[in-house]
Design a protein around this motif. Structure first.
Motif, PDB file in Angstrom:
ATOM      1  N   VAL A 119       0.822  -1.219   0.000  1.00 23.83           N
ATOM      2  CA  VAL A 119       0.000   0.000   0.000  1.00 23.83           C
ATOM      3  C   VAL A 119       0.850   1.261   0.000  1.00 23.83           C
ATOM      4  O   VAL A 119       0.629   2.169  -0.815  1.00 23.83           O
ATOM      5  N   LEU A 120       1.823   1.334   0.891  1.00 23.99           N
ATOM      6  CA  LEU A 120       2.530   2.592   1.109  1.00 23.99           C
ATOM      7  C   LEU A 120       3.717   2.799   0.173  1.00 23.99           C
ATOM      8  O   LEU A 120       3.879   3.887  -0.384  1.00 23.99           O
ATOM      9  N   LYS A 121       4.562   1.804   0.006  1.00 21.33           N
ATOM     10  CA  LYS A 121       5.765   2.009  -0.810  1.00 21.33           C
ATOM     11  C   LYS A 121       5.477   2.472  -2.242  1.00 21.33           C
ATOM     12  O   LYS A 121       6.198   3.326  -2.768  1.00 21.33           O
ATOM     13  N   LEU A 184      -6.896  -6.501   1.119  1.00 18.24           N
ATOM     14  CA  LEU A 184      -5.810  -6.824   0.193  1.00 18.24           C
ATOM     15  C   LEU A 184      -5.941  -8.216  -0.421  1.00 18.24           C
ATOM     16  O   LEU A 184      -5.110  -8.618  -1.236  1.00 18.24           O
ATOM     17  N   GLY A 185      -6.989  -8.943  -0.030  1.00 15.52           N
ATOM     18  CA  GLY A 185      -7.187 -10.282  -0.565  1.00 15.52           C
ATOM     19  C   GLY A 185      -6.185 -11.295  -0.066  1.00 15.52           C
ATOM     20  O   GLY A 185      -5.897 -12.292  -0.746  1.00 15.52           O
ATOM     21  N   ARG A 215     -11.567   3.232   0.706  1.00 15.44           N
ATOM     22  CA  ARG A 215     -10.902   2.847  -0.535  1.00 15.44           C
ATOM     23  C   ARG A 215      -9.552   3.550  -0.607  1.00 15.44           C
ATOM     24  O   ARG A 215      -9.415   4.696  -0.173  1.00 15.44           O
ATOM     25  N   VAL A 216      -8.573   2.847  -1.160  1.00 20.20           N
ATOM     26  CA  VAL A 216      -7.240   3.401  -1.348  1.00 20.20           C
ATOM     27  C   VAL A 216      -7.064   3.653  -2.836  1.00 20.20           C
ATOM     28  O   VAL A 216      -7.278   2.751  -3.652  1.00 20.20           O
ATOM     29  N   PRO A 221     -10.269  -3.007  -3.346  1.00 17.43           N
ATOM     30  CA  PRO A 221     -10.344  -4.150  -2.430  1.00 17.43           C
ATOM     31  C   PRO A 221     -10.751  -5.423  -3.150  1.00 17.43           C
ATOM     32  O   PRO A 221     -11.277  -5.384  -4.278  1.00 17.43           O
ATOM     33  N   VAL A 222     -10.542  -6.554  -2.502  1.00 19.04           N
ATOM     34  CA  VAL A 222     -11.017  -7.828  -3.000  1.00 19.04           C
ATOM     35  C   VAL A 222     -12.534  -7.748  -3.168  1.00 19.04           C
ATOM     36  O   VAL A 222     -13.206  -6.985  -2.472  1.00 19.04           O
TER      37      VAL A 222
END
Length: 230
Positions: A119-121, A184-185, A215-216, A221-222
């Motif tokens: 998510v972050l990197k 993230l599934g 939501r990102v 999302p899965v």
């Protein structure tokens, strides 16, 4: 209305949101990117970590477990029929143990690595640690997921809620971590029926609805993430 500095994919921040939601209280949310180390945010928390709650009088309270204790002392004791801590000191000790398990142990072994790598990197500047995901870190975290799911499955199969007869901070801490991984599934529910049934119950509570709407950007999302029965 109190203000929470948070990131939607951090389990510790989700835990705080769920706690306030269980007491029917809304929070003003400010999404913070801690790697930016904004001067204004560091003035609230010199460590630069999340979550941070601006409580009454705009006094900052730092850290999920510290905020949880504050919520119990200012809300929980006034709503004993819905209190997220037990009255019995030994039961409170068990709740605290499990909160620490999911927000510290599981965070260090699984959740933190998954969130950082997946998510972050990808959205962090390269000079601040961004870049391609570390596949070895992801593999190690995935291997550790199974042990934590087995533990949740065992507790959910032997107790009504994870720490006893009533929903507590233990369930919120576990669900906060699980919800991030589920987004993230990363969870295979097929071999963990009791854990799945427990998560459906937590996921169906009104306090959980805002999390299901999270939501990102750039990371959907899965497909079953927002489904109450999956």
């Amino acid at each position: 209305m109190l203000t929470l500095f948070h990131h939607p994919m951090l389990a510790s921040c989700r835990f705080v949101r769920l706690a306030f939601g269980e007491y029917g209280e809304e929070l003003a949310l400010i999404e913070e990117k801690p790697w930016n180390r904004r001067k204004e945010f560091l003035a609230l928390n010199a460590a630069g970590t999340l979550p941070v709650l601006l409580a009454e009088g705009d006094v900052p309270i730092v850290g999920a477990q510290v905020i949880g204790e504050y919520v119990d002392e200012t809300r929980g004791v006034l709503k004993r029929e819905r209190r997220l801590f037990a009255e019995d000191p030994m039961q409170r000790a068990e709740i605290r143990r499990l909160v620490d398990w999911f927000l510290t142990k599981m965070e260090s072994e699984v959740t933190r690595h998954m969130v950082r790598e997946r998510v972050l990197k990808p959205i962090m500047p390269s000079d601040l640690g961004g870049g391609s995901p570390d596949s070895s870190a992801i593999r190690a975290a995935r291997a550790n997921i199974r042990q934590h799911l087995k533990y949740i499955n065992w507790m959910a199969g032997t107790r009504h809620w994870l720490a006893g007869a009533r929903i507590s901070y233990a369930d919120l801490a576990a669900a906060s971590a699980i919800s991030v991984l589920d987004y993230l599934g990363e969870i295979d529910w097929r071999e963990h029926g009791a854990a799945r049934e427990w998560y459906v119950r937590v996921k169906s509570r009104p306090s959980f609805r805002p999390l299901l709407n999270d939501r990102v950007r750039g990371l959907s999302p899965v497909s079953h993430y927002a489904d109450l029965d999956f």
